[in-house]
Write a protein that holds these residues in place. Structure first.
Motif, short mmCIF file in Angstrom:
data_model
loop_
_atom_site.label_atom_id
_atom_site.label_comp_id
_atom_site.label_asym_id
_atom_site.label_seq_id
_atom_site.Cartn_x
_atom_site.Cartn_y
_atom_site.Cartn_z
N VAL A 38 34.70 27.16 9.09
CA VAL A 38 33.95 27.12 10.35
C VAL A 38 34.84 27.09 11.59
O VAL A 38 34.47 27.65 12.62
N ASP A 39 36.02 26.48 11.48
CA ASP A 39 36.93 26.46 12.63
C ASP A 39 37.24 27.89 13.09
O ASP A 39 37.42 28.14 14.28
N LEU A 107 39.42 40.31 19.96
CA LEU A 107 39.41 40.05 21.39
C LEU A 107 40.47 40.88 22.11
O LEU A 107 40.29 41.26 23.28
N GLY A 108 41.57 41.17 21.42
CA GLY A 108 42.64 41.95 22.03
C GLY A 108 43.50 41.13 22.97
O GLY A 108 44.51 41.61 23.48
N GLN A 109 43.12 39.91 23.22
CA GLN A 109 43.88 39.01 24.09
C GLN A 109 43.50 37.58 23.72
O GLN A 109 42.60 37.37 22.92
N ALA A 110 44.19 36.61 24.31
CA ALA A 110 43.98 35.23 23.88
C ALA A 110 42.66 34.66 24.38
O ALA A 110 42.07 33.79 23.75
N ASN A 111 42.18 35.15 25.52
CA ASN A 111 40.85 34.73 25.96
C ASN A 111 40.23 35.79 26.85
O ASN A 111 40.92 36.68 27.36
N MET A 112 38.93 35.67 27.01
CA MET A 112 38.20 36.70 27.76
C MET A 112 37.03 36.06 28.48
O MET A 112 36.28 35.28 27.89
N PRO A 113 36.86 36.35 29.75
CA PRO A 113 35.72 35.79 30.46
C PRO A 113 34.42 36.46 30.03
O PRO A 113 34.40 37.64 29.70
N TYR A 200 27.55 30.36 27.19
CA TYR A 200 27.26 29.17 27.98
C TYR A 200 28.46 28.75 28.83
O TYR A 200 28.34 28.51 30.02
N GLN A 201 29.63 28.70 28.21
CA GLN A 201 30.79 28.21 28.96
C GLN A 201 31.47 29.32 29.76
O GLN A 201 32.36 29.05 30.56
N GLY A 202 31.07 30.59 29.52
CA GLY A 202 31.57 31.68 30.35
C GLY A 202 32.89 32.27 29.91
O GLY A 202 33.51 33.02 30.65
N PHE A 203 33.31 31.96 28.71
CA PHE A 203 34.53 32.60 28.19
C PHE A 203 34.61 32.42 26.68
O PHE A 203 33.98 31.53 26.11
N ALA A 204 35.38 33.30 26.07
CA ALA A 204 35.73 33.13 24.66
C ALA A 204 37.23 32.91 24.61
O ALA A 204 37.98 33.59 25.32
N ASP A 205 37.63 31.96 23.77
CA ASP A 205 39.05 31.64 23.69
C ASP A 205 39.45 31.57 22.23
O ASP A 205 38.71 31.05 21.40
N ILE A 206 40.62 32.06 21.96
CA ILE A 206 41.10 32.16 20.58
C ILE A 206 41.23 30.77 19.93
O ILE A 206 41.17 30.63 18.73
N MET A 208 39.22 28.08 20.67
CA MET A 208 38.06 27.22 20.92
C MET A 208 37.49 26.56 19.65
O MET A 208 36.77 25.57 19.74
N GLY A 209 37.87 27.08 18.50
CA GLY A 209 37.31 26.52 17.27
C GLY A 209 38.12 25.39 16.68
O GLY A 209 37.74 24.81 15.65
#
Lengths: 367, 264
Positions: A38-39, A107-113, A200-206, A208-209
């Motif tokens: 799940v992480d 994602l192609g990068q470490a985080n994305m808005p 919800y939080q406005g971004f995805a981050d590598i 975050m899990g």
């Protein structure tokens, strides 16, 4: 005041994590597997959703895709476990590590808005009340669907698989298939929760899990304990699921409270882990060091006085009338080995102890 | 009904712990045979049972149930032919599920499980009647979780589950060994009644010579993975415990049976 202002946000976040916790409940409680996939899969859900949304995909399609991506991750763990015989916990860790690379590639990068201003997101922390409503909607649909499913013939088989795999096999249930199904469903839900979280939080981050499993377990433990005291319906499956979501909400409210009290946020992960460790350990410790046992050990109470609670409530025993009576007058010898070997002990079988043994041997990879 | 053909099974092959559990077993059970199996510790009784049930696959030989060669069939698939009761009362039921749910699971043994309801009202009524026959008061506690039942109650329930759908073969693996003598007796009588009522083909392992003689129409003795004694019908009916002990000594070359065999 700051805390009260942050409260709705905590509720919304708690609901979204509650969906994730329902996924954890399915593996941890229903299937009796500790699944660490799940992480990774929560991040996978977030990444898939973020990339699809930014490429102009419909938000529902993006959510579905996130669910399927998580399900696929679950399938990988399932195959590691059932097909290759790797202990479930290790299989989950392997998949989790794989997913880190895969998520980076997605994602192609470490985080994305995931900007609510430019993208058609379903919920955002800029509109917390709407987010709460949408969160509740998802929770309701998921709980109803799962409650129905686990009442069906197939769903009952899945529950039996988690309860007692040997019995399940003897009843013609394909244990490996059911475990796989559970892992797929669980990780699908977790990824769905990740997709909602990214919006919800406005971004995805590598990253975050990281530690998601601990939050999930905390929600499961807090939540099921919170509803268990409800008379009659506390142990009901739907109520338990509801409790799990509630656990997520409680977790985030406490989290906010702790932050608003000025605690160093660097310590939060440690505290979460400690809370989970304590709650997981309590049933075992209570068993080992129960009050009545201590009394017995010190010789305050004669053995026969400690009639088993269940028997005391008047529940009928198979050999009720003629069950050999334990020696009343004999000096109390408290010796656990003796107790185990005594075939005259006609009382409910100690499942918890048995389960611990079972878990110990299970990690040898029963396939 | 059951044909066991020249079965060999060795555990831990090629290591110091190598153990030849079964050494060429041949056995044919006819329809309605109730066979009791005795033998010392390590004689291969449980291994034989597990090979029939599919928990282990034999190194050599084949198992045929009702004309179907099941040697390579996975455990959950051949479950449709078999009713099983284990030695450990915990093994046979799903502890976290209700009594009626357990019965409903057993009622669907060997059938495909789809998205129909896991248990229906009609079924509940049927189970209530069946539980009443057990005379343990379980009919009024159908939604109790099985984990709250005693060992004897659990074994009785497992027995009911194993025979709910008439199995081609009933496998009883020392199913009363973990119970106190009084409860064991009750469960055995129940077993005998169910087997007779449904004329089930049954294989029962027991450690108790008296029971081995009293129940069933045929008795086999295992020693070192071989069948050393096979008595049936009239001859079995006349058998006494001292006879059996003597035979045991002759056949196995061991003077005494284990205390467990003698005392129980």
């Amino acid at each position: 005041m700051a805390f009260l202002n942050a409260l709705p946000g905590a509720v919304a976040q708690g609901l979204i994590w509650g969906i994730m916790a329902v996924g954890v409940y399915l593996t941890f409680k229903v299937l009796d597997i500790a699944d660490l996939t799940v992480d990774g899969s929560i991040t996978t859900g977030a990444c898939v959703c973020a990339i699809l949304l930014s490429n102009g995909t419909n938000v529902w399609v993006a959510l579905l895709a996130a669910f399927l991506a998580g399900a696929l991750a679950g399938l990988v763990t399932a195959l590691f476990h059932t097909f290759m015989g790797i202990p479930a916990i290790l299989a989950g860790i392997l998949t989790q590590l794989m997913l880190w690379s895969i998520n980076l590639k997605i994602l192609g990068q470490a985080n994305m808005p995931v900007s609510a201003r430019t993208l058609p997101v379903l919920l955002t922390q800029l509109k917390v009340n709407t987010a709460i409503c949408i969160g509740l909607g998802f929770v309701a649909v998921i709980i109803v669907a799962l409650y129905w499913f686990f009442g069906t013939e197939y769903g009952s088989g899945v529950r039996a698989t988690g309860c007692n795999p040997r019995m399940a096999k003897a009843q013609g249930i394909n244990v490996n298939f059911n475990k796989s199904f559970g892992l797929v469903l669980s990780n699908g839900l977790v990824a769905l929760s990740g997709a909602l979280l990214a919006q919800y939080q406005g971004f995805a981050d590598i990253n975050m899990g990281k530690g998601a499993i601990v939050i999930g377990l905390a929600a499961v433990i807090i939540g099921t304990a919170a509803v268990s005291w409800i008379p009659k319906y506390g142990k009901n499956f739907a109520m338990q699921l509801f409790g799990v979501v509630l656990g997520g909400v409680i977790y985030y409210i406490v989290y906010q409270l702790v932050i608003s009290l000025g605690l160093d946020t660097d310590l939060l992960k440690m505290l979460s882990a400690l809370v989970v460790a304590v709650f997981l350990g309590v049933p075992y410790l209570r068993k080992k060091y129960s009050f009545s046992k201590i009394l017995k050990k010190w010789g305050f109470v004669k053995k026969s006085v400690l009639v088993d609670e269940v028997a005391a409530k008047g529940i009928i025993n198979a050999a009720e009338e003629e069950a050999p009576v334990m020696v009343v007058e004999a000096p109390v010898v408290v010796d656990e080995s003796h107790k185990k070997a005594n075939p005259f002990d006609e009382k409910p079988i100690d499942d918890a102890a048995h389960r611990i043994e079972k878990n110990a041997s299970k990690d040898g990879g029963e396939v | 009904m059951l044909i066991i053909n020249d079965i060999y099974k060795t555990f831990n092959k090629g290591t110091v712990n190598e153990k030849k559990a079964l050494n060429g077993i041949d056995l044919v059970l006819n329809d309605g045979d109730f066979v009791t199996v005795i033998g010392g510790n390590g004689a291969g009784k449980s291994t034989l049972m597990n090979i029939v049930a599919g928990t282990y696959t034999p190194d050599k030989g084949e198992v045929i149930i009702d004309g179907v060669n099941v040697t390579e069939m996975p455990e959950h698939k051949r479950a449709k032919y078999l009713g099983r009761v284990f030695q450990d009362p915990i093994m046979g039921t799903a502890a976290g599920m209700q009594i009626d749910e357990n019965l409903a699971l057993a009622a669907r043994r060997g059938k495909r499980r789809f998205l129909k309801p896991g248990i229906t009202k009609k079924e509940r009524l049927e189970y209530k009647e069946l539980l009443r026959i057990l005379d343990l008061g379980l009919e009024n506690r159908m939604s109790t979780k099985v984990e709250l039942l005693s060992g004897g109650q659990r074994q009785s329930l497992t027995l009911l589950m194993a025979t709910l759908q008439k199995p081609k073969l009933l496998l009883l693996d020392e199913h009363t060994a973990a119970l106190d003598p009084k409860t064991a007796k009750k469960v055995l009588e129940l077993t005998d009644q169910i087997v007779k009522d449904n004329s089930l083909t049954t294989l029962m392992i027991t450690h108790n010579m008296q029971d081995a003689i009293k129940y069933g129409n045929r008795l086999i003795m295992l020693s070192d993975g071989k069948i050393v004694l096979d008595i049936r019908g009239e001859e079995k009916a006349k058998l006494t415990v001292p006879d059996l002990l003597k035979l045991f000594g002759q056949k196995t070359g061991e003077e005494m049976a284990s205390d467990k065999l003698l005392l129980s």
